[in-house]
Scaffold this motif. Structure first.
Motif, PDB file in Angstrom:
ATOM      1  N   ALA A  90     -50.044 -90.688  15.793  1.00  0.00           N
ATOM      2  CA  ALA A  90     -50.735 -89.973  16.865  1.00  0.00           C
ATOM      3  C   ALA A  90     -49.648 -89.315  17.703  1.00  0.00           C
ATOM      4  CB  ALA A  90     -51.556 -90.936  17.713  1.00  0.00           C
ATOM      5  N   PHE A  91     -49.689 -88.000  17.794  1.00  0.00           N
ATOM      6  CA  PHE A  91     -48.674 -87.230  18.510  1.00  0.00           C
ATOM      7  C   PHE A  91     -49.375 -86.296  19.490  1.00  0.00           C
ATOM      8  CE2 PHE A  91     -45.802 -83.347  18.381  1.00  0.00           C
ATOM      9  CZ  PHE A  91     -44.874 -83.859  19.276  1.00  0.00           C
ATOM     10  N   VAL A  92     -49.032 -86.423  20.784  1.00  0.00           N
ATOM     11  CA  VAL A  92     -49.651 -85.583  21.804  1.00  0.00           C
ATOM     12  C   VAL A  92     -48.565 -85.024  22.721  1.00  0.00           C
ATOM     13  CG1 VAL A  92     -51.391 -85.436  23.633  1.00  0.00           C
ATOM     14  CG2 VAL A  92     -51.705 -87.057  21.745  1.00  0.00           C
ATOM     15  N   PRO A  93     -48.104 -83.805  22.427  1.00  0.00           N
ATOM     16  CA  PRO A  93     -47.172 -83.159  23.358  1.00  0.00           C
ATOM     17  C   PRO A  93     -47.923 -82.713  24.612  1.00  0.00           C
ATOM     18  CG  PRO A  93     -47.178 -82.053  21.210  1.00  0.00           C
ATOM     19  CD  PRO A  93     -48.306 -83.036  21.228  1.00  0.00           C
ATOM     20  N   LYS A  94     -47.242 -82.702  25.744  1.00  0.00           N
ATOM     21  CA  LYS A  94     -47.857 -82.303  27.009  1.00  0.00           C
ATOM     22  C   LYS A  94     -48.433 -80.889  26.876  1.00  0.00           C
ATOM     23  CE  LYS A  94     -46.893 -82.012  31.926  1.00  0.00           C
ATOM     24  NZ  LYS A  94     -45.855 -82.172  32.942  1.00  0.00           N
ATOM     25  N   GLY A  95     -49.717 -80.757  27.213  1.00  0.00           N
ATOM     26  CA  GLY A  95     -50.368 -79.457  27.178  1.00  0.00           C
ATOM     27  C   GLY A  95     -50.818 -78.994  25.807  1.00  0.00           C
ATOM     28  N   ASP A  96     -50.665 -79.840  24.766  1.00  0.00           N
ATOM     29  CA  ASP A  96     -51.066 -79.437  23.413  1.00  0.00           C
ATOM     30  C   ASP A  96     -51.677 -80.626  22.670  1.00  0.00           C
ATOM     31  OD1 ASP A  96     -51.441 -78.297  20.934  1.00  0.00           O
ATOM     32  OD2 ASP A  96     -49.322 -77.954  20.535  1.00  0.00           O
ATOM     33  N   PRO A  97     -52.946 -80.955  22.956  1.00  0.00           N
ATOM     34  CA  PRO A  97     -53.586 -82.099  22.293  1.00  0.00           C
ATOM     35  C   PRO A  97     -54.139 -81.770  20.905  1.00  0.00           C
ATOM     36  CG  PRO A  97     -55.099 -81.113  23.848  1.00  0.00           C
ATOM     37  CD  PRO A  97     -53.799 -80.355  23.974  1.00  0.00           C
ATOM     38  N   SER A  98     -53.772 -80.620  20.347  1.00  0.00           N
ATOM     39  CA  SER A  98     -54.379 -80.175  19.085  1.00  0.00           C
ATOM     40  C   SER A  98     -53.736 -80.764  17.825  1.00  0.00           C
ATOM     41  CB  SER A  98     -54.344 -78.644  19.008  1.00  0.00           C
ATOM     42  OG  SER A  98     -52.997 -78.188  18.995  1.00  0.00           O
ATOM     43  N   TRP A  99     -52.721 -81.598  17.961  1.00  0.00           N
ATOM     44  CA  TRP A  99     -52.117 -82.227  16.773  1.00  0.00           C
ATOM     45  C   TRP A  99     -53.079 -83.317  16.305  1.00  0.00           C
ATOM     46  CZ3 TRP A  99     -47.414 -80.844  14.578  1.00  0.00           C
ATOM     47  CH2 TRP A  99     -46.677 -79.887  15.296  1.00  0.00           C
ATOM     48  N   ARG A 100     -53.643 -83.164  15.102  1.00  0.00           N
ATOM     49  CA  ARG A 100     -54.664 -84.088  14.593  1.00  0.00           C
ATOM     50  C   ARG A 100     -54.325 -84.564  13.190  1.00  0.00           C
ATOM     51  NH1 ARG A 100     -57.208 -84.266  18.979  1.00  0.00           N
ATOM     52  NH2 ARG A 100     -58.534 -82.626  19.773  1.00  0.00           N
ATOM     53  N   ASP A 101     -54.831 -85.758  12.858  1.00  0.00           N
ATOM     54  CA  ASP A 101     -54.735 -86.311  11.500  1.00  0.00           C
ATOM     55  C   ASP A 101     -53.310 -86.261  10.952  1.00  0.00           C
ATOM     56  OD1 ASP A 101     -57.519 -86.716  11.523  1.00  0.00           O
ATOM     57  OD2 ASP A 101     -57.852 -84.642  10.871  1.00  0.00           O
ATOM     58  N   CYS A 102     -52.366 -86.813  11.690  1.00  0.00           N
ATOM     59  CA  CYS A 102     -50.958 -86.789  11.273  1.00  0.00           C
ATOM     60  C   CYS A 102     -50.621 -88.032  10.455  1.00  0.00           C
ATOM     61  CB  CYS A 102     -50.051 -86.714  12.491  1.00  0.00           C
ATOM     62  SG  CYS A 102     -50.302 -85.232  13.503  1.00  0.00           S
ATOM     63  N   ARG A 103     -49.816 -87.843   9.424  1.00  0.00           N
ATOM     64  CA  ARG A 103     -49.377 -88.932   8.544  1.00  0.00           C
ATOM     65  C   ARG A 103     -47.922 -88.721   8.162  1.00  0.00           C
ATOM     66  NH1 ARG A 103     -53.393 -92.414   8.430  1.00  0.00           N
ATOM     67  NH2 ARG A 103     -55.430 -91.554   8.042  1.00  0.00           N
ATOM     68  N   ILE A 104     -47.203 -89.824   8.058  1.00  0.00           N
ATOM     69  CA  ILE A 104     -45.828 -89.754   7.558  1.00  0.00           C
ATOM     70  C   ILE A 104     -45.907 -89.494   6.063  1.00  0.00           C
ATOM     71  CG2 ILE A 104     -43.698 -91.051   7.159  1.00  0.00           C
ATOM     72  CD1 ILE A 104     -44.323 -92.560   9.787  1.00  0.00           C
ATOM     73  N   GLU A 105     -45.250 -88.439   5.617  1.00  0.00           N
ATOM     74  CA  GLU A 105     -45.296 -88.047   4.210  1.00  0.00           C
ATOM     75  C   GLU A 105     -44.177 -88.676   3.396  1.00  0.00           C
ATOM     76  OE1 GLU A 105     -47.552 -86.117   2.401  1.00  0.00           O
ATOM     77  OE2 GLU A 105     -48.746 -86.515   4.189  1.00  0.00           O
ATOM     78  N   ALA A 106     -42.932 -88.412   3.765  1.00  0.00           N
ATOM     79  CA  ALA A 106     -41.820 -88.911   2.961  1.00  0.00           C
ATOM     80  C   ALA A 106     -40.518 -88.708   3.706  1.00  0.00           C
ATOM     81  CB  ALA A 106     -41.771 -88.173   1.626  1.00  0.00           C
ATOM     82  N   ALA A 107     -39.512 -89.453   3.296  1.00  0.00           N
ATOM     83  CA  ALA A 107     -38.165 -89.204   3.810  1.00  0.00           C
ATOM     84  C   ALA A 107     -37.700 -87.895   3.188  1.00  0.00           C
ATOM     85  CB  ALA A 107     -37.225 -90.338   3.429  1.00  0.00           C
ATOM     86  N   THR A 108     -36.908 -87.136   3.953  1.00  0.00           N
ATOM     87  CA  THR A 108     -36.448 -85.835   3.476  1.00  0.00           C
ATOM     88  C   THR A 108     -35.123 -85.973   2.765  1.00  0.00           C
ATOM     89  OG1 THR A 108     -35.371 -85.446   5.561  1.00  0.00           O
ATOM     90  CG2 THR A 108     -37.625 -84.633   5.339  1.00  0.00           C
ATOM     91  N   GLU A 109     -34.764 -84.957   1.986  1.00  0.00           N
ATOM     92  CA  GLU A 109     -33.499 -84.961   1.281  1.00  0.00           C
ATOM     93  C   GLU A 109     -32.378 -84.566   2.229  1.00  0.00           C
ATOM     94  OE1 GLU A 109     -33.626 -82.589  -2.209  1.00  0.00           O
ATOM     95  OE2 GLU A 109     -35.542 -83.424  -2.852  1.00  0.00           O
ATOM     96  N   ALA A 110     -31.154 -84.934   1.864  1.00  0.00           N
ATOM     97  CA  ALA A 110     -30.001 -84.609   2.692  1.00  0.00           C
ATOM     98  C   ALA A 110     -29.798 -83.098   2.742  1.00  0.00           C
ATOM     99  CB  ALA A 110     -28.747 -85.279   2.135  1.00  0.00           C
ATOM    100  N   SER A 111     -29.491 -82.607   3.931  1.00  0.00           N
ATOM    101  CA  SER A 111     -29.133 -81.203   4.107  1.00  0.00           C
ATOM    102  C   SER A 111     -28.277 -81.114   5.341  1.00  0.00           C
ATOM    103  CB  SER A 111     -30.376 -80.341   4.225  1.00  0.00           C
ATOM    104  OG  SER A 111     -31.091 -80.674   5.388  1.00  0.00           O
ATOM    105  N   PRO A 112     -27.551 -80.035   5.524  1.00  0.00           N
ATOM    106  CA  PRO A 112     -26.655 -79.951   6.671  1.00  0.00           C
ATOM    107  C   PRO A 112     -27.414 -79.882   7.986  1.00  0.00           C
ATOM    108  CG  PRO A 112     -26.675 -77.902   5.402  1.00  0.00           C
ATOM    109  CD  PRO A 112     -27.516 -78.900   4.661  1.00  0.00           C
ATOM    110  N   HIS A 113     -26.748 -80.294   9.063  1.00  0.00           N
ATOM    111  CA  HIS A 113     -27.342 -80.199  10.396  1.00  0.00           C
ATOM    112  C   HIS A 113     -27.511 -78.748  10.757  1.00  0.00           C
ATOM    113  CE1 HIS A 113     -27.046 -84.440  11.542  1.00  0.00           C
ATOM    114  NE2 HIS A 113     -25.994 -84.448  10.769  1.00  0.00           N
TER     115      HIS A 113
END
Length: 114
Positions: A90-113
């Motif tokens: 559940a992610f709710v940034p201030k002023g933007d409650p529209s983030w819905r149905d969020c799920r952790i998908e996977a760890a990402t591959e290595a890449s440069p910063h």
């Protein structure tokens, strides 16, 4: 006038594509970030670092502090609230409650910063 070999043209296209990909802040992230996908094609990257959660979405990065919670892992800041329970997020940034149905998908591959 000299003709340019086709391989030169292909190489320029490949270099241009790589430059565009590296300019995309969402494409460049540390290896220990997890991708979180939400409804309507929205997504962000998440990393838990000690007692903080770091969220990266495009050029925006937020640090949220861990709080005690019976609802899973909870993190808060003035900018947002985040609750993680298994792979549900559940992610709710201030002023933007529209983030819905969020799920952790996977760890990402290595890449440069970025």
């Amino acid at each position: 006038m000299r003709a340019v070999p086709e391989t030169g043209t292909i190489s320029i296209a490949i270099v241009a594509s790589l430059l565009l990909m590296s300019a995309n802040p969402a494409a460049a992230h540390p290896a220990d970030f997890m991708q979180v996908k939400c409804a309507q094609g929205r997504s962000f990257f998440l990393r838990i670092e000690g007692k903080q959660a770091i969220i990266r979405s495009g050029a925006v990065q937020m640090r949220l502090d861990r709080r005690s919670s019976a609802l899973g892992q909870q993190f808060v800041s003035e900018a947002a609230t985040l609750i993680i329970d298994g792979d549900f997020v559940a992610f709710v940034p201030k002023g933007d409650p529209s983030w819905r149905d969020c799920r952790i998908e996977a760890a990402t591959e290595a890449s440069p910063h970025p």
